[in-house]
Design a protein around this motif. Structure first.
Motif, PDB file in Angstrom:
ATOM      1  N   LYS A  92     -78.964-119.698 -56.488  1.00 44.61           N
ATOM      2  CA  LYS A  92     -78.211-118.946 -55.486  1.00 44.61           C
ATOM      3  C   LYS A  92     -77.767-117.608 -56.052  1.00 44.61           C
ATOM      4  CE  LYS A  92     -75.592-118.607 -51.608  1.00 44.61           C
ATOM      5  NZ  LYS A  92     -75.103-117.219 -51.764  1.00 44.61           N
ATOM      6  N   THR A  93     -78.003-116.548 -55.306  1.00 44.11           N
ATOM      7  CA  THR A  93     -77.545-115.221 -55.675  1.00 44.11           C
ATOM      8  C   THR A  93     -76.239-114.940 -54.939  1.00 44.11           C
ATOM      9  OG1 THR A  93     -79.827-114.461 -55.955  1.00 44.11           O
ATOM     10  CG2 THR A  93     -78.126-112.776 -55.745  1.00 44.11           C
ATOM     11  N   ALA A  94     -75.217-114.565 -55.669  1.00 41.91           N
ATOM     12  CA  ALA A  94     -73.917-114.317 -55.038  1.00 41.91           C
ATOM     13  C   ALA A  94     -73.988-113.097 -54.126  1.00 41.91           C
ATOM     14  CB  ALA A  94     -72.847-114.116 -56.106  1.00 41.91           C
ATOM     15  N   THR A  95     -73.573-113.288 -52.875  1.00 48.81           N
ATOM     16  CA  THR A  95     -73.436-112.178 -51.937  1.00 48.81           C
ATOM     17  C   THR A  95     -72.023-111.614 -52.062  1.00 48.81           C
ATOM     18  OG1 THR A  95     -75.023-113.155 -50.406  1.00 48.81           O
ATOM     19  CG2 THR A  95     -73.515-111.503 -49.508  1.00 48.81           C
ATOM     20  N   MET A  96     -71.918-110.291 -52.127  1.00 47.66           N
ATOM     21  CA  MET A  96     -70.612-109.654 -52.273  1.00 47.66           C
ATOM     22  C   MET A  96     -70.027-109.331 -50.898  1.00 47.66           C
ATOM     23  SD  MET A  96     -68.207-108.282 -54.160  1.00 47.66           S
ATOM     24  CE  MET A  96     -68.883-107.952 -55.789  1.00 47.66           C
ATOM     25  N   GLN A 174     -64.982-115.363 -57.201  1.00 50.92           N
ATOM     26  CA  GLN A 174     -66.149-116.089 -56.696  1.00 50.92           C
ATOM     27  C   GLN A 174     -65.716-117.465 -56.206  1.00 50.92           C
ATOM     28  OE1 GLN A 174     -69.313-116.867 -59.545  1.00 50.92           O
ATOM     29  NE2 GLN A 174     -70.851-116.822 -57.924  1.00 50.92           N
ATOM     30  N   PHE A 175     -66.078-117.784 -54.963  1.00 49.07           N
ATOM     31  CA  PHE A 175     -65.726-119.067 -54.356  1.00 49.07           C
ATOM     32  C   PHE A 175     -66.911-120.020 -54.482  1.00 49.07           C
ATOM     33  CE2 PHE A 175     -62.854-116.066 -52.427  1.00 49.07           C
ATOM     34  CZ  PHE A 175     -61.670-116.775 -52.279  1.00 49.07           C
ATOM     35  N   MET A 176     -66.713-121.122 -55.180  1.00 45.83           N
ATOM     36  CA  MET A 176     -67.807-122.040 -55.473  1.00 45.83           C
ATOM     37  C   MET A 176     -67.833-123.270 -54.563  1.00 45.83           C
ATOM     38  SD  MET A 176     -69.311-120.342 -57.765  1.00 45.83           S
ATOM     39  CE  MET A 176     -70.571-121.565 -58.145  1.00 45.83           C
TER      40      MET A 176
END
Length: 269
Positions: A92-96, A174-176
Protein backbone atom coordinates in the motif's frame (compact mmCIF):
# COMPACT_ATOMS: atom_id res chain seq x y z
CA UNK A 1 18.75 9.04 -27.28
CA UNK A 2 15.32 9.58 -25.73
CA UNK A 3 13.49 6.83 -23.87
CA UNK A 4 11.43 4.71 -26.26
CA UNK A 5 8.28 2.67 -25.83
CA UNK A 6 7.98 -1.01 -26.65
CA UNK A 7 8.11 -1.79 -30.37
CA UNK A 8 10.09 -1.04 -33.50
CA UNK A 9 11.37 2.48 -34.14
CA UNK A 10 12.60 3.79 -37.50
CA UNK A 11 15.95 5.60 -37.44
CA UNK A 12 16.18 9.01 -39.11
CA UNK A 13 19.45 10.91 -39.58
CA UNK A 14 19.42 14.67 -40.02
CA UNK A 15 22.58 16.51 -41.07
CA UNK A 16 23.44 20.01 -39.93
CA UNK A 17 23.31 21.69 -43.35
CA UNK A 18 22.05 19.15 -45.90
CA UNK A 19 18.72 17.95 -44.57
CA UNK A 20 17.91 14.28 -44.06
CA UNK A 21 20.48 11.60 -44.78
CA UNK A 22 19.66 8.32 -46.50
CA UNK A 23 19.14 5.92 -43.56
CA UNK A 24 17.56 3.12 -45.57
CA UNK A 25 20.43 0.83 -44.68
CA UNK A 26 20.01 1.37 -40.94
CA UNK A 27 18.01 -1.29 -39.15
CA UNK A 28 15.10 -0.11 -36.98
CA UNK A 29 15.62 0.02 -33.24
CA UNK A 30 13.76 -2.71 -31.38
CA UNK A 31 12.63 -1.94 -27.83
CA UNK A 32 11.34 -4.88 -25.82
CA UNK A 33 9.35 -3.84 -22.71
CA UNK A 34 6.15 -5.77 -22.06
CA UNK A 35 3.97 -7.35 -19.39
CA UNK A 36 2.48 -10.69 -20.43
CA UNK A 37 0.90 -12.10 -17.28
CA UNK A 38 0.77 -12.28 -13.49
CA UNK A 39 -0.35 -14.63 -10.73
CA UNK A 40 -2.25 -14.52 -8.43
CA UNK A 41 -4.64 -11.80 -9.56
CA UNK A 42 -6.55 -11.35 -6.27
CA UNK A 43 -5.50 -10.05 -2.86
CA UNK A 44 -6.17 -7.84 0.15
CA UNK A 45 -6.92 -4.11 0.00
CA UNK A 46 -4.18 -3.71 2.61
CA UNK A 47 -1.51 -5.25 0.40
CA UNK A 48 0.86 -8.04 1.39
CA UNK A 49 -0.01 -10.33 -1.52
CA UNK A 50 3.05 -11.94 -3.14
CA UNK A 51 2.72 -12.19 -6.92
CA UNK A 52 4.78 -13.00 -9.97
CA UNK A 53 4.73 -10.73 -13.01
CA UNK A 54 5.99 -12.00 -16.36
CA UNK A 55 7.13 -9.91 -19.30
CA UNK A 56 10.22 -8.72 -21.13
CA UNK A 57 12.78 -5.97 -20.73
CA UNK A 58 12.87 -5.87 -16.93
CA UNK A 59 16.67 -6.01 -16.85
CA UNK A 60 17.79 -6.14 -13.21
CA UNK A 61 14.57 -4.29 -12.17
CA UNK A 62 16.58 -1.40 -10.70
CA UNK A 63 14.83 1.11 -12.99
CA UNK A 64 11.43 -0.58 -13.22
CA UNK A 65 8.43 0.43 -11.10
CA UNK A 66 5.55 -2.02 -10.87
CA UNK A 67 2.18 -0.48 -9.99
CA UNK A 68 -0.99 -2.30 -8.98
CA UNK A 69 -3.54 0.47 -9.43
CA UNK A 70 -2.89 4.00 -8.20
CA UNK A 71 -2.55 3.21 -4.49
CA UNK A 72 -0.28 0.15 -4.45
CA UNK A 73 3.16 -0.70 -5.77
CA UNK A 74 4.66 -4.17 -6.10
CA UNK A 75 8.00 -4.11 -4.29
CA UNK A 76 10.51 -6.51 -5.85
CA UNK A 77 11.56 -9.25 -3.44
CA UNK A 78 15.27 -9.71 -2.79
CA UNK A 79 16.70 -11.91 -5.52
CA UNK A 80 13.29 -11.98 -7.19
CA UNK A 81 14.11 -10.38 -10.55
CA UNK A 82 15.09 -11.63 -13.99
CA UNK A 83 14.69 -9.84 -17.29
CA UNK A 84 11.47 -11.79 -17.96
CA UNK A 85 9.93 -12.42 -14.51
CA UNK A 86 9.69 -10.67 -11.17
CA UNK A 87 8.54 -11.83 -7.74
CA UNK A 88 7.18 -8.94 -5.71
CA UNK A 89 4.94 -8.00 -2.79
CA UNK A 90 1.91 -5.73 -3.25
CA UNK A 91 2.43 -2.78 -0.91
CA UNK A 92 0.00 0.00 0.00
CA UNK A 93 1.24 3.46 -0.93
CA UNK A 94 0.23 6.13 1.56
CA UNK A 95 -2.05 8.77 0.07
CA UNK A 96 -1.48 12.24 1.52
CA UNK A 97 -4.53 14.22 2.70
CA UNK A 98 -4.49 17.82 3.92
CA UNK A 99 -6.47 19.63 6.60
CA UNK A 100 -6.02 23.42 6.80
CA UNK A 101 -7.25 26.23 9.04
CA UNK A 102 -9.14 27.94 6.23
CA UNK A 103 -12.63 27.68 7.75
CA UNK A 104 -14.50 30.69 9.16
CA UNK A 105 -15.23 31.09 12.85
CA UNK A 106 -18.57 32.74 13.65
CA UNK A 107 -16.86 35.43 15.76
CA UNK A 108 -13.21 35.65 14.76
CA UNK A 109 -13.53 35.04 11.04
CA UNK A 110 -11.28 32.89 8.83
CA UNK A 111 -8.38 30.88 10.21
CA UNK A 112 -10.01 29.33 13.27
CA UNK A 113 -11.90 26.34 11.81
CA UNK A 114 -10.43 23.25 10.13
CA UNK A 115 -11.33 22.40 6.54
CA UNK A 116 -12.46 19.75 6.07
CA UNK A 117 -13.78 19.26 9.60
CA UNK A 118 -14.46 15.60 8.78
CA UNK A 119 -12.03 13.70 6.57
CA UNK A 120 -12.48 10.15 5.27
CA UNK A 121 -9.29 8.21 4.47
CA UNK A 122 -8.15 4.62 4.01
CA UNK A 123 -5.94 2.59 6.37
CA UNK A 124 -2.30 3.45 5.71
CA UNK A 125 -3.04 6.99 4.48
CA UNK A 126 -1.30 10.07 5.87
CA UNK A 127 -2.93 13.29 7.06
CA UNK A 128 -1.12 16.62 7.27
CA UNK A 129 -2.59 19.45 9.33
CA UNK A 130 -1.28 22.83 8.16
CA UNK A 131 -2.04 26.17 9.75
CA UNK A 132 -1.11 29.82 9.37
CA UNK A 133 -3.01 32.25 11.56
CA UNK A 134 -4.03 35.49 9.85
CA UNK A 135 -3.03 37.71 12.80
CA UNK A 136 -0.14 36.21 14.81
CA UNK A 137 0.10 37.65 18.30
CA UNK A 138 1.27 36.72 21.79
CA UNK A 139 -0.87 34.00 23.36
CA UNK A 140 -2.36 32.99 20.02
CA UNK A 141 -1.41 29.77 18.25
CA UNK A 142 -2.47 26.28 17.24
CA UNK A 143 -1.41 22.95 18.73
CA UNK A 144 -3.44 19.97 17.50
CA UNK A 145 -3.84 16.66 19.32
CA UNK A 146 -5.98 13.54 19.41
CA UNK A 147 -8.87 13.29 21.89
CA UNK A 148 -10.81 10.43 23.42
CA UNK A 149 -14.14 11.75 22.10
CA UNK A 150 -15.74 14.65 20.26
CA UNK A 151 -16.99 16.14 23.54
CA UNK A 152 -13.54 16.92 24.98
CA UNK A 153 -10.66 19.13 23.96
CA UNK A 154 -8.09 17.40 26.21
CA UNK A 155 -5.24 15.33 24.76
CA UNK A 156 -5.97 11.61 25.19
CA UNK A 157 -2.32 10.83 26.00
CA UNK A 158 -2.05 8.15 23.32
CA UNK A 159 -2.31 9.54 19.80
CA UNK A 160 -0.76 12.43 17.90
CA UNK A 161 0.16 15.75 19.50
CA UNK A 162 1.96 18.77 18.05
CA UNK A 163 2.47 19.96 21.68
CA UNK A 164 3.59 23.60 21.40
CA UNK A 165 1.26 26.33 20.12
CA UNK A 166 2.47 28.21 17.04
CA UNK A 167 0.97 30.71 14.64
CA UNK A 168 2.30 28.72 11.68
CA UNK A 169 3.08 25.04 11.52
CA UNK A 170 2.07 21.54 10.49
CA UNK A 171 1.66 18.02 11.83
CA UNK A 172 1.88 14.75 9.88
CA UNK A 173 0.31 11.50 11.08
CA UNK A 174 -0.32 8.13 9.43
CA UNK A 175 -3.52 6.25 10.28
CA UNK A 176 -3.04 2.49 10.12
CA UNK A 177 -6.30 1.12 11.55
CA UNK A 178 -9.98 1.63 10.83
CA UNK A 179 -12.10 3.75 13.15
CA UNK A 180 -13.19 7.30 13.92
CA UNK A 181 -10.43 9.47 15.39
CA UNK A 182 -11.38 12.79 16.97
CA UNK A 183 -8.99 15.66 17.57
CA UNK A 184 -8.94 19.19 18.94
CA UNK A 185 -6.53 21.99 19.84
CA UNK A 186 -5.33 23.93 22.79
CA UNK A 187 -7.13 27.25 23.32
CA UNK A 188 -6.18 29.05 20.09
CA UNK A 189 -6.82 32.58 21.37
CA UNK A 190 -5.76 32.81 24.97
CA UNK A 191 -8.70 33.57 27.25
CA UNK A 192 -11.30 33.30 24.48
CA UNK A 193 -11.81 29.52 24.64
CA UNK A 194 -11.52 29.08 20.90
CA UNK A 195 -10.98 25.42 20.05
CA UNK A 196 -10.79 23.70 16.67
CA UNK A 197 -12.32 20.20 16.77
CA UNK A 198 -12.48 17.71 13.92
CA UNK A 199 -12.40 14.03 13.09
CA UNK A 200 -10.73 11.60 10.74
CA UNK A 201 -12.74 8.56 9.68
CA UNK A 202 -10.54 5.67 8.56
CA UNK A 203 -12.40 3.04 6.57
CA UNK A 204 -11.46 0.33 4.10
CA UNK A 205 -13.31 0.14 0.76
CA UNK A 206 -16.73 -1.45 1.06
CA UNK A 207 -16.55 -3.21 -2.31
CA UNK A 208 -14.02 -5.13 -4.38
CA UNK A 209 -11.82 -2.97 -6.59
CA UNK A 210 -10.38 -3.92 -9.97
CA UNK A 211 -7.16 -2.18 -11.02
CA UNK A 212 -4.50 -2.50 -13.71
CA UNK A 213 -1.05 -4.02 -13.22
CA UNK A 214 1.50 -1.83 -15.00
CA UNK A 215 5.27 -1.42 -15.26
CA UNK A 216 7.18 1.80 -15.86
CA UNK A 217 10.69 2.90 -16.65
CA UNK A 218 10.57 6.63 -16.11
CA UNK A 219 7.71 7.94 -18.26
CA UNK A 220 7.63 4.83 -20.45
CA UNK A 221 4.85 2.31 -19.79
CA UNK A 222 5.35 -1.33 -20.65
CA UNK A 223 2.98 -2.62 -23.31
CA UNK A 224 0.55 -5.20 -21.96
CA UNK A 225 0.30 -8.26 -24.24
CA UNK A 226 -1.43 -10.95 -22.21
CA UNK A 227 -0.48 -14.46 -23.21
CA UNK A 228 0.40 -17.74 -21.53
CA UNK A 229 0.06 -18.72 -17.91
CA UNK A 230 2.21 -17.59 -14.99
CA UNK A 231 2.87 -19.82 -11.99
CA UNK A 232 2.31 -18.14 -8.65
CA UNK A 233 5.03 -17.65 -6.03
CA UNK A 234 6.13 -20.56 -3.84
CA UNK A 235 5.05 -20.71 -0.21
CA UNK A 236 8.60 -20.99 1.24
CA UNK A 237 7.40 -22.95 4.25
CA UNK A 238 4.27 -20.85 4.80
CA UNK A 239 0.71 -21.57 3.77
CA UNK A 240 -1.23 -19.25 1.49
CA UNK A 241 -4.65 -17.95 2.48
CA UNK A 242 -7.63 -19.54 0.74
CA UNK A 243 -8.56 -17.13 -2.05
CA UNK A 244 -11.49 -19.11 -3.43
CA UNK A 245 -13.90 -16.45 -2.09
CA UNK A 246 -12.52 -13.91 -4.60
CA UNK A 247 -13.08 -13.80 -8.35
CA UNK A 248 -10.37 -12.65 -10.71
CA UNK A 249 -11.27 -9.96 -13.22
CA UNK A 250 -11.52 -11.32 -16.79
CA UNK A 251 -9.14 -8.75 -18.26
CA UNK A 252 -8.41 -8.47 -21.99
CA UNK A 253 -5.54 -9.19 -24.34
CA UNK A 254 -4.21 -5.69 -23.65
CA UNK A 255 -5.17 -5.28 -19.99
CA UNK A 256 -3.89 -7.20 -16.98
CA UNK A 257 -6.16 -6.66 -13.98
CA UNK A 258 -5.87 -7.34 -10.25
CA UNK A 259 -8.82 -7.56 -7.84
CA UNK A 260 -8.56 -6.17 -4.32
CA UNK A 261 -11.16 -8.33 -2.58
CA UNK A 262 -13.01 -7.54 0.63
CA UNK A 263 -13.14 -11.21 1.56
CA UNK A 264 -9.32 -11.36 1.56
CA UNK A 265 -8.87 -8.22 3.67
CA UNK A 266 -8.32 -8.91 7.37
CA UNK A 267 -10.75 -7.32 9.81
CA UNK A 268 -10.42 -6.95 13.59
CA UNK A 269 -13.79 -7.27 15.33
Amino acid sequence: MPALANGQHTVYVQTKDNGMADASGVSPLLVDFTITGASPLVGSHQGGTKIKIAGTGFGDCSNVVFNVGSEHTCVVDEGGCTSTEVSCTVTKTATMHRIQNTGRHFKFGPGYVWEPATLIVRPGDEVRWSWNLPVPQEGTGIAVHSTSSASTNEYDGMGFNSQTKSSKGNLLYQFMTEGTFTYNTQDVIEGEEVFMPGKVVVQAPSEDEIVAIEAFIGDITAETIVGGSVSGPTADGCSFADSSCATSAPGTASSLEFTFANCLTAEIT
